[in-house]
Design a protein around this motif. Sequence first.
Motif, PDB file in Angstrom:
ATOM      1  N   UNK A  79       7.824   6.265   1.866  1.00 58.83           N
ATOM      2  CA  UNK A  79       6.666   6.027   2.743  1.00 58.83           C
ATOM      3  C   UNK A  79       7.114   5.151   3.906  1.00 58.83           C
ATOM      4  N   UNK A  80       6.389   5.248   4.990  1.00 62.48           N
ATOM      5  CA  UNK A  80       6.757   4.422   6.137  1.00 62.48           C
ATOM      6  C   UNK A  80       6.528   2.950   5.811  1.00 62.48           C
ATOM      7  N   UNK A  81       7.279   2.116   6.460  1.00 59.92           N
ATOM      8  CA  UNK A  81       7.101   0.677   6.284  1.00 59.92           C
ATOM      9  C   UNK A  81       5.842   0.232   7.011  1.00 59.92           C
ATOM     10  N   UNK A  82       4.831  -0.060   6.273  1.00 60.55           N
ATOM     11  CA  UNK A  82       3.587  -0.486   6.917  1.00 60.55           C
ATOM     12  C   UNK A  82       3.129  -1.852   6.434  1.00 60.55           C
ATOM     13  N   UNK A  83       3.889  -2.442   5.546  1.00 61.46           N
ATOM     14  CA  UNK A  83       3.479  -3.736   5.004  1.00 61.46           C
ATOM     15  C   UNK A  83       3.597  -4.823   6.076  1.00 61.46           C
ATOM     16  N   UNK A  84       2.771  -5.850   5.967  1.00 57.33           N
ATOM     17  CA  UNK A  84       2.951  -6.978   6.877  1.00 57.33           C
ATOM     18  C   UNK A  84       4.301  -7.650   6.631  1.00 57.33           C
ATOM     19  N   UNK A  85       4.767  -8.342   7.623  1.00 57.99           N
ATOM     20  CA  UNK A  85       6.102  -8.938   7.501  1.00 57.99           C
ATOM     21  C   UNK A  85       6.050 -10.457   7.630  1.00 57.99           C
ATOM     22  N   UNK A  86       7.002 -11.072   6.975  1.00 52.72           N
ATOM     23  CA  UNK A  86       7.262 -12.501   7.149  1.00 52.72           C
ATOM     24  C   UNK A  86       8.524 -12.638   7.986  1.00 52.72           C
TER      25      UNK A  86
END
Lengths: 368, 286
Positions: free
Chosen positions: B69-76
């Motif tokens: 799946x595409x990277x859609x998570x929020x990032x730190x």
Amino acid sequence: MTLRPPAGRSASVAACLGALCLLSIAPSGSAAPQQGLDPLLTAYTAGDHEVVARSLLTSNDFRKLRLLDGRRLDRWLGPWSIVKTDFLIELVDRASAVAPAYVGALVTTGQRYVFNRGPAGASAQDDAAERRWHLIAVGVLQQRLLGAQILGYVDALHARRPLPANAGVWDPRIHLARGIGQEQVCRMLHATARNDRLLSEFEGKAATPPAVRQMAIECMQTALRFLENAAASDAVRDEARTRAGFAAFQLGRNDDARAALDGATGSADRTVAYWRALFLGRVSDALGADADAERAYREAVRLFPDAQTARIGLALALFRLHQDDDAGEAVLAARRVRADGVDPWETYFDGDARFVAGWLAAMRKARK
Amino acid sequence: MKGLCAAAFACAVLAAQAQEPQRPTFRSGSDAVTVDVSVFDGQRAIPGLTAADFDVRDNGARQTVSSVRPNTLPIDVRLLFDTSGSITQEELERYRRAMARVAEALHPDDRVEVLTFSGRISEVVPLQHPPIKVITERQDRDGTSFFDAVSLAMVTRPLVERRQITIVLTDAQDNDSFFDKDTLYESARHTSAVVYGVLPTGMADDVSRFATRLEMVARVTGGRLVRSKWDGRMGDLLIRTLAEFRQGYVLNYALEGVPTPGWHKLTVSVPRAKYTIRAREGYFAR
């Protein structure tokens, strides 16, 4: 781990590796001193032990006194006297604070003066003064990272006051100083080589040339030998073994390092105990013993809670152990140490510099 | 129960395991592994790839990719500045502006923290949601502890619901560290963050010989080394890097045919095309 210039001090001076650099910076003028040494000595003899610090505020004050002119200073010193010896060491200490380029030359002149007093053993008081001079002078040389000059100094002491006949003028820390001086020399070489760990291969094309690497290894082997020799003296055994352990680690001899550090358990000096714990952590890291590393770093943190180096080591050990919560807390603690917190790692290479103020205070007290 | 942590941006987890977001768990005797992968054709990110497109080897054993799946998570984002004496005040200000642009480009769900180092490492801005004010301040203490600071900056807590990226702006010189490249390498192998090194070019002092340090960290973690001139383009470059980071894929697989725990070497490829693949070199299984 590479060269760190002395805090607040010129790297170029530190990199002179001894007194050699002094030759090029001697004052060319021959202006008469604004204030000669005699009034300072008179005040000092009368008990004004602050006169040197009060009068010599910058390197320019040292220049005016023409203190790089060794023969001139020899003439002024004249025959042996304890008060002049003490006064001279005050000048050395003051130079270290405000005129570091003068330290090497003053120590060289002072050593010559002390040796010329004649054979040791005739007077216990004179022997004590000479012993004190050597101890403090070499301590100040360590403070200035003048490792090469320390080695020359101790060699000269060996030649002029050979043991065991002259034991009265030898402090055990002088034996240790030889190892510390060699560590300082290696550290300079280390920095030149950009070789963070002697046997490391990570640099790729930028790796240290083999000849320089070999030189660095031989340098550290010499340091290790000096430190192991110093460990024969009870008075400095724990520190000598601690330093020997670190030297062995830098040579990639992790088992030897571990053995040396395991043998240095009795130090009452909290700083030495910290170094030992820190190095034990590193050696345990290298041996893949992360739990041992964690214990060692925790001990280092216990000894000096504001020491960032120990806290970094602890965080990294916990990280490798996958103790995520504890590692996270350790990271935050490491980042948030007090800016003025004491971390004895930062003064490891300064050697006996940490004692100089106390030795001078004791000397002044004895003069009263 | 064994757990594996393998992600370029965040720690591994199956989507079904998101009930306990800060503590990844692994169930039913099969170890779930998540790998973050970026795929490029030259400078162009390749979209639309599916599980069937990827070949994943874990310690040499081919794995069955269960989902992509595409990277859609929020990032730190962890920003680490070198503020040592080898960086001039003007250069530091350029760093600050570039980092501020990165912070401005973050999404509301993202988080960012700012650290600086010279002789010591210190926290300038604790982890928080944007907007933030990026500030730089020099420490009183001399020296440059590159190895100590970057090693510490790679200590991460595996997170399920977020991806992690560390951007290090430094000339990579060191003269004060207690730790060394061995430590740096081990930290890179353990971190769950992707590390991007930004190496300034055109400085008076040739720092290219130190680039290998940053390259190593970037390679191991699935990031890359970015060389940038000291000008306004540094900010653009960093924003492109961030965008590149967001254009990746998250690959999941249940580990098969490989014993755990220990170090797992990863190899990811797209056999049907000669794409450039960036993924971390491996991970430690617990």
